[in-house]
Design an enzyme around this catalytic site. Sequence first.
Site, PDB file in Angstrom:
ATOM      1  N   ARG A  67       0.896  -1.318   0.033  1.00 28.93           N
ATOM      2  CA  ARG A  67      -0.084  -0.011   0.077  1.00 28.93           C
ATOM      3  C   ARG A  67       0.988   1.284  -0.216  1.00 28.93           C
ATOM      4  O   ARG A  67       0.424   2.519  -0.492  1.00 28.93           O
ATOM      5  CB  ARG A  67      -0.797  -0.084   1.162  1.00 28.93           C
ATOM      6  CG  ARG A  67      -2.111  -1.141   1.131  1.00 28.93           C
ATOM      7  CD  ARG A  67      -3.030  -1.300   2.169  1.00 28.93           C
ATOM      8  NE  ARG A  67      -2.321  -1.827   3.212  1.00 28.93           N
ATOM      9  CZ  ARG A  67      -2.182  -2.997   3.625  1.00 28.93           C
ATOM     10  NH1 ARG A  67      -2.525  -3.950   2.863  1.00 28.93           N
ATOM     11  NH2 ARG A  67      -1.748  -3.163   4.902  1.00 28.93           N
ATOM     12  N   GLU A 104       2.726  -6.692  13.095  1.00 30.32           N
ATOM     13  CA  GLU A 104       1.813  -6.911  14.070  1.00 30.32           C
ATOM     14  C   GLU A 104       1.163  -8.254  14.077  1.00 30.32           C
ATOM     15  O   GLU A 104       0.722  -8.766  15.247  1.00 30.32           O
ATOM     16  CB  GLU A 104       0.788  -5.798  13.958  1.00 30.32           C
ATOM     17  CG  GLU A 104      -0.231  -5.557  14.956  1.00 30.32           C
ATOM     18  CD  GLU A 104      -1.531  -4.793  14.644  1.00 30.32           C
ATOM     19  OE1 GLU A 104      -1.559  -4.456  13.461  1.00 30.32           O
ATOM     20  OE2 GLU A 104      -2.218  -4.610  15.624  1.00 30.32           O
TER      21      GLU A 104
END
Length: 182
Positions: A67, A104
């Site tokens: 992204r 994460e």
Amino acid sequence: MQELNESQKNIIYSSIRDIPDFPKPGIIFKDITTLLNNKEAYGTLMSHLNERYKSYNLDYIAGIESRGFIFGSALAASLGLGFVPIRKPGKLPSTVVSEKYSLEYGVDEVQIHLDAFRGQDGARVLLVDDLIATGGTAVAAANLINKAGGHCVEACFVVELSFLPGRQKLESLTEVYSILTV
Ligand code: AMP
């Protein structure tokens, strides 16, 4: 340095969709596809980035897969700069430098072409990604920029998850700018 006012921030914030439990239980995924297909939100974001960074005297924009490619390459084109992709392993075809990092949701590695900055020692580079969470990806990417001979002037994110220590980790390496802090 230029920042957005609250109503502009709200246009961008309200365009981002929360997807609970993606890609695994417990993660609230910030989906920026609904920002990209919203011309008011995408336009507000990109003209802000253009205004903010036009006076930074940058040489390159480096974007993190995938992204970060979207925002980074659009910004590079509007500022008249080169774009450098920082990619997952096995994607870049020439000689690379690598860094491992924790995500994460997992462990991964990023790579950059050794000649990404065309031999320009100390090239001024802006690092761009959609989101900073634990900061592992961005720290690895900033280290890669330095290993390839560049100088990471600032790291820019659309969203910062402020309940995680990403910013604190990254600030020892470079300036950090987040458009939205959640
Ligand atoms: P981190 O290394 O933990 O800072 O993770 C940042 C990278 O993982 C970025 O490339 C993000 O696109 C992606 N990412 C991590 N957490 C999320 C989330 N909650 N929503 C969307 N993308 C995320």
